[in-house]
Design a protein around this motif. Structure first.
Motif, mmCIF file in Angstrom:
data_model
loop_
_atom_site.group_PDB
_atom_site.id
_atom_site.type_symbol
_atom_site.label_atom_id
_atom_site.label_comp_id
_atom_site.label_asym_id
_atom_site.label_seq_id
_atom_site.Cartn_x
_atom_site.Cartn_y
_atom_site.Cartn_z
ATOM 1 N N ALA A 283 0.823 -1.201 0.000
ATOM 2 C CA ALA A 283 0.000 0.000 0.000
ATOM 3 C C ALA A 283 0.863 1.259 0.000
ATOM 4 N N MET A 284 0.300 2.319 -0.542
ATOM 5 C CA MET A 284 0.950 3.617 -0.488
ATOM 6 C C MET A 284 -0.080 4.644 -0.057
ATOM 7 N N GLY A 285 0.401 5.746 0.456
ATOM 8 C CA GLY A 285 -0.537 6.732 0.951
ATOM 9 C C GLY A 285 0.045 8.133 0.996
ATOM 10 N N TRP A 286 -0.825 9.049 1.333
ATOM 11 C CA TRP A 286 -0.455 10.443 1.523
ATOM 12 C C TRP A 286 -0.918 10.920 2.887
ATOM 13 N N PHE A 287 -0.045 11.640 3.551
ATOM 14 C CA PHE A 287 -0.347 12.281 4.821
ATOM 15 C C PHE A 287 -0.018 13.759 4.667
ATOM 16 N N ARG A 288 -0.476 14.564 5.611
ATOM 17 C CA ARG A 288 -0.121 15.977 5.591
ATOM 18 C C ARG A 288 0.031 16.506 7.008
ATOM 19 N N GLN A 289 0.805 17.560 7.112
ATOM 20 C CA GLN A 289 1.002 18.197 8.400
ATOM 21 C C GLN A 289 1.002 19.700 8.213
ATOM 22 N N ALA A 290 0.039 20.343 8.846
ATOM 23 C CA ALA A 290 -0.057 21.799 8.816
ATOM 24 C C ALA A 290 0.712 22.372 9.998
ATOM 25 N N PRO A 291 1.134 23.624 9.906
ATOM 26 C CA PRO A 291 1.880 24.239 11.015
ATOM 27 C C PRO A 291 1.119 24.151 12.326
#
Length: 122
Positions: free
Chosen positions: A30-38
């Motif tokens: 599996a592959m994925g995307w994550f994100r992190q905001a300030p």
């Protein structure tokens, strides 16, 4: 583990679109995307199984973002439409290289990219 390199981030106006790409140095499940905001914790955005038959999205992006992959190229993509200022974050590509799951998403990922900045202006 594999090495992951993201590309495609940038500055876009609200309502616009971007496509993120991630290249893996080798095969992964599996592959994925994550994100992190300030000032916030990293959060899951989207995931796709090795077969492509299973996908999952965060509620905040459902209907706007689409994840896809090309196993022949060891790449995963995130198409982002109708972008909002609250989508502004560093986006990270992630890969699962140990679960063996081909048709479902794992509980965790073991490889991470360095991230690409997405900024959505209002």
């Amino acid at each position: 583990q594999v090495q992951l390199v993201e590309s495609g981030g940038g500055l876009v106006q609200a309502g616009g679109s971007l496509r993120l790409s991630c290249t893996a140095s080798g095969r992964s499940y599996a592959m994925g995307w994550f994100r992190q905001a300030p000032g916030k914790e990293r959060e899951f955005v989207a995931g796709i199984s090795w077969s492509g038959g299973s996908t999952n999205y965060a509620d905040s992006v459902k209907g706007r973002f689409s994840i896809s992959r090309d196993n022949a190229k060891n790449m995963v993509y995130l198409r982002m439409n109708s972008l909002k200022p609250e989508d502004t974050a560093v986006y990270y590509c992630a890969a699962d290289t140990y679960s063996g799951y081909e048709d479902r998403l794992p509980p965790d990922f073991d490889s991470w990219g360095q991230g690409t900045q997405v900024t959505v202006s209002s």
